[in-house]
Design a protein around this motif. Structure first.
Motif, mmCIF file in Angstrom:
data_model
loop_
_atom_site.group_PDB
_atom_site.id
_atom_site.type_symbol
_atom_site.label_atom_id
_atom_site.label_comp_id
_atom_site.label_asym_id
_atom_site.label_seq_id
_atom_site.Cartn_x
_atom_site.Cartn_y
_atom_site.Cartn_z
ATOM 1 N N TYR A 43 -59.312 -4.526 21.624
ATOM 2 C CA TYR A 43 -59.948 -3.701 20.593
ATOM 3 C C TYR A 43 -61.175 -2.974 21.143
ATOM 4 O O TYR A 43 -61.374 -1.780 20.903
ATOM 5 N N LEU A 44 -62.006 -3.703 21.889
ATOM 6 C CA LEU A 44 -63.216 -3.081 22.449
ATOM 7 C C LEU A 44 -62.855 -1.954 23.408
ATOM 8 O O LEU A 44 -63.526 -0.917 23.444
ATOM 9 N N THR A 45 -61.786 -2.139 24.170
ATOM 10 C CA THR A 45 -61.346 -1.104 25.104
ATOM 11 C C THR A 45 -60.824 0.121 24.356
ATOM 12 O O THR A 45 -60.897 1.245 24.852
ATOM 13 N N GLN A 46 -60.313 -0.094 23.156
ATOM 14 C CA GLN A 46 -59.898 1.019 22.299
ATOM 15 C C GLN A 46 -61.087 1.655 21.579
ATOM 16 O O GLN A 46 -60.924 2.679 20.915
ATOM 17 N N GLY A 47 -62.262 1.034 21.679
ATOM 18 C CA GLY A 47 -63.446 1.551 21.006
ATOM 19 C C GLY A 47 -63.470 1.218 19.533
ATOM 20 O O GLY A 47 -64.019 1.967 18.712
ATOM 21 N N LYS A 48 -62.877 0.067 19.166
ATOM 22 C CA LYS A 48 -62.798 -0.316 17.756
ATOM 23 C C LYS A 48 -62.880 -1.831 17.639
ATOM 24 O O LYS A 48 -62.974 -2.543 18.638
ATOM 25 N N LEU A 49 -62.841 -2.326 16.404
ATOM 26 C CA LEU A 49 -62.876 -3.763 16.164
ATOM 27 C C LEU A 49 -61.562 -4.294 15.619
ATOM 28 O O LEU A 49 -61.255 -5.479 15.745
ATOM 29 N N TYR A 50 -60.822 -3.422 14.979
ATOM 30 C CA TYR A 50 -59.561 -3.790 14.340
ATOM 31 C C TYR A 50 -58.585 -2.627 14.498
ATOM 32 O O TYR A 50 -58.986 -1.519 14.850
ATOM 33 N N PRO A 51 -57.306 -2.851 14.192
ATOM 34 C CA PRO A 51 -56.373 -1.720 14.212
ATOM 35 C C PRO A 51 -56.763 -0.673 13.181
ATOM 36 O O PRO A 51 -57.430 -0.982 12.180
ATOM 37 N N ASP A 52 -56.357 0.573 13.412
ATOM 38 C CA ASP A 52 -56.776 1.698 12.583
ATOM 39 C C ASP A 52 -56.472 1.509 11.110
ATOM 40 O O ASP A 52 -57.250 1.915 10.240
ATOM 41 N N TYR A 53 -55.315 0.901 10.808
ATOM 42 C CA TYR A 53 -54.898 0.835 9.410
ATOM 43 C C TYR A 53 -55.817 -0.033 8.541
ATOM 44 O O TYR A 53 -55.767 0.031 7.324
ATOM 45 N N MET A 54 -56.675 -0.826 9.162
ATOM 46 C CA MET A 54 -57.599 -1.640 8.379
ATOM 47 C C MET A 54 -58.792 -0.825 7.884
ATOM 48 O O MET A 54 -59.497 -1.246 6.964
ATOM 49 N N GLY A 55 -58.998 0.346 8.505
ATOM 50 C CA GLY A 55 -60.005 1.276 7.992
ATOM 51 C C GLY A 55 -61.444 0.822 8.139
ATOM 52 O O GLY A 55 -62.325 1.291 7.419
ATOM 53 N N ILE A 56 -61.722 -0.091 9.068
ATOM 54 C CA ILE A 56 -63.100 -0.559 9.286
ATOM 55 C C ILE A 56 -63.639 0.116 10.535
ATOM 56 O O ILE A 56 -63.148 -0.116 11.642
ATOM 57 N N GLU A 57 -64.667 0.956 10.362
ATOM 58 C CA GLU A 57 -65.217 1.714 11.487
ATOM 59 C C GLU A 57 -66.545 1.140 11.934
ATOM 60 O O GLU A 57 -67.337 0.665 11.131
#
Length: 590
Positions: A43-57
């Motif tokens: 997730y960190l390598t993707q620049g996020k914390l969760y998959p996109d569909y969870m909508g948490i930025e």
């Protein structure tokens, strides 16, 4: 796991533009990652914390991030602002600020605690979820806590990540490649992982399954209600004759609606709506939620369809721009429903009452769809015919245009006509109007750079550098400079629109022989129309495919006014599609 390992890997990745080298660095990183934290590393390598569909930025505003750096280092915000002008990147500012702090602060490096991935992820989660009174101060404190523990290189990537600007140039498919090599090195594993990703697009979850349970764990991942599936996409051909020949002489032809692709998940107590880009749209379309619940006659189902705006006075279908007014709203949703009502046209069913239907042929899926949906004023079936008669199909096409559609989608009716999640294949083929009038069809291109404006356009961009997507090479290839079709307001808005996407050098996934004045992360997609497609010694799209040393270019391109926010850059018009459009023009000339 030490966060330094991740930061050093990111630094190596940034030092190359070669995809194979990037993959090798990721493989090494995954080998060094304990199975309990592999999901967090992904997730960190993707620049996020969760998959996109969870909508948490995670994104933290620049000013708040600067206040976090100030709190950690004592360097005043004014000084940080001057450093930002110099470096053009707040991550580099944080790196230098931590270096200065270490040079002026007396402390023992031997007693220094190593910052862990777990600690970074924990604080990032708290930052993302902080709400209400005092949340800004809490976010600043959480960031400062990490920076106080961070080494300079770690600070650089912590700030970039928390700001939503990691930008390593790594696509999901590159991560899939690295996972497959790290955990198996087999073709079976690579194809299995990709198929699993298409029906369960959560790379962190897949990686953890792979690390803990191996290939059998990945095989156990199934379609799950509430988790979106990557949409099946259509190829294109220029004539009905070619389409029928490709499909064995007979096919189903459905209206190609000019709306918003919607994937609807209906459960016993809950409904989820997702866009083609896997964004959760449920709260923005409560009317569609209720309409789908009313129309569905089963227990659980996943449906594919198109939400199309309608004129409440005449019942006529309206263009995409109208439904786009419904996107991103948090307030006045009831008024938006009243002003911009939509009809959901369903054309496929993917899952029903615990059964994965993707391996069933299209005609079977259509029968199931018609059995479990009771059409209403707000939920209907996509209008279609099954035919082998060119005259009948052409008449149906003309009716689709008259009814406000873009054209038709031809669908295979053979045994091979399964639902290929995430794939663009000739099982579905688009046929849009005006294919035969030079470049009468629009294309969706990605903005990769810009050129400084002159004269009346001084202070903004004079033109944008546009590119098509090459899925085989996983890169964006330039096809034109776009400067026409913009209103004065749009031109003035462009610098703000692309400010957060600016990068110092050409993006690793962009192939351009032209030197732009500004480079951007390839993210924004625009709809473009042009006079014709020509051979070009300058542009890189389809370089050497038609003629040695030349690519393809769009002559006299013009912005249609349509921002394709519903499309990811990887869903833009492909190099292959432009080659086919060019060849069709040549046929007409001859």
């Amino acid at each position: 796991m030490e966060y330094k390992i991740i930061a050093e890997t990111y630094s190596k990745i940034e030092s190359t533009t070669k995809r194979l080298e990037m993959t090798d660095y990721l493989v090494e990183l995954f080998h060094n990652t304990p199975e309990d934290v592999i999901d967090k590393v992904i997730y960190l390598t993707q620049g996020k914390l969760y998959p996109d569909y969870m909508g948490i930025e995670l994104g933290l505003a620049e000013k708040l991030a600067m206040r976090g750096i100030t709190k950690a280092t004592g360097i005043k915000e004014k000084t940080l602002g001057e450093m930002l002008k110099k470096y053009g990147d707040l991550g580099s500012v944080a790196e230098e600020a931590i270096k200065k702090k270490r040079q002026t602060t007396l402390f023992s490096f031997e007693e220094e605690k190593n910052l862990t991935v777990e600690k970074v992820y924990e604080n990032f989660e708290k930052i993302a979820k902080a709400e209400g009174p005092g949340s800004q101060d809490r976010k600043i404190q959480l960031l400062a806590e990490l920076l106080n523990l961070a080494k300079p290189i770690e600070a650089k990537y912590i700030v970039r990540t928390v700001e939503g600007k990691l930008r390593l140039g790594i696509a999901d498919m590159t991560i899939l490649d690295a996972l497959s090599i790290a955990y198996g090195r087999t073709k079976e594993l690579r194809s299995l992982v990709e198929r699993t990703y298409n029906i369960h697009p959560d790379l962190g979850y897949i990686a953890k399954k792979l690390a803990k349970e191996g290939i059998d764990g990945v095989k156990d991942i199934k379609i799950e209600l509430g988790i979106p599936i990557r949409a099946m996409l259509a190829e294109r051909l220029p004539s009905l004759e070619e389409i029928l020949a490709k499909m064995g002489g007979k096919a189903a032809f459905e209206y190609k609606y000019d709306g918003m692709r919607i994937q609807g998940h209906v459960g016993k107590d809950k409904v989820w709506l997702y866009s083609r880009r896997l964004e959760n749209l449920t709260s923005q379309f409560p009317d569609v939620v209720e309409a789908l619940k009313e129309a569905f006659q089963g227990k659980e189902g996943i449906f594919d369809g198109e939400a199309v705006p309608v004129d409440i006075h005449t019942g006529e279908l309206l263009p995409f721009q109208v439904v786009s007014h419904r996107r991103g709203r948090k307030y006045e949703i009831e008024k938006a429903i009243e002003d911009y009502p939509v009809v959901l046209f369903l054309f496929d069913i993917i899952y029903l009452d615990g059964e994965d239907l993707t391996s069933k042929p299209y005609p079977e899926r259509r029968k199931i769809l018609e059995r479990v949906i009771n059409p209403t004023e707000r939920v209907k079936f996509a209008h279609r015919i099954v035919s082998s008669d060119i005259g009948e199909i052409r008449e149906f096409f003309n009716k689709a245009i008259e009814d406000g559609c873009e054209g038709l989608v031809a669908k295979s009716i053979g045994k091979e006509s399964i639902y290929r999640a995430g794939a663009r294949e000739f099982l579905w083929i688009k046929y849009k109007r005006d294919y035969k009038v030079e470049m009468g069809d629009t294309v969706d291109l990605v903005v990769v750079g810009a050129f400084a404006g002159k004269g009346k356009r001084k202070g903004t961009y004079g033109a944008l550098l546009m590119a098509a997507y090459n899925p085989e090479k996983d890169r964006f290839e330039t096809v034109c400079k776009l400067g026409s079709g913009f209103t004065d307001e749009q031109l003035a808005y462009l610098p703000r629109k692309f400010e957060d996407l600016k990068i110092e050098n050409k993006h690793p996934r962009v192939w351009s022989e032209m030197e732009a004045d500004y480079w951007f992360v390839p993210k924004v997609v625009l709809e473009v129309i042009g006079a014709e497609i020509t051979l070009s010694p300058t542009h890189t799209c389809a370089r050497d495919v038609i003629e040695k040393g030349t690519g393809l270019a769009i002559r006299f391109p013009r912005f249609t006014g349509r921002w394709r926010d519903d499309k990811s850059p990887e869903e833009a018009t492909t190099t292959k599609e432009l080659i086919e459009m060019y060849k069709n023009q040549i046929k007409k000339i001859r």
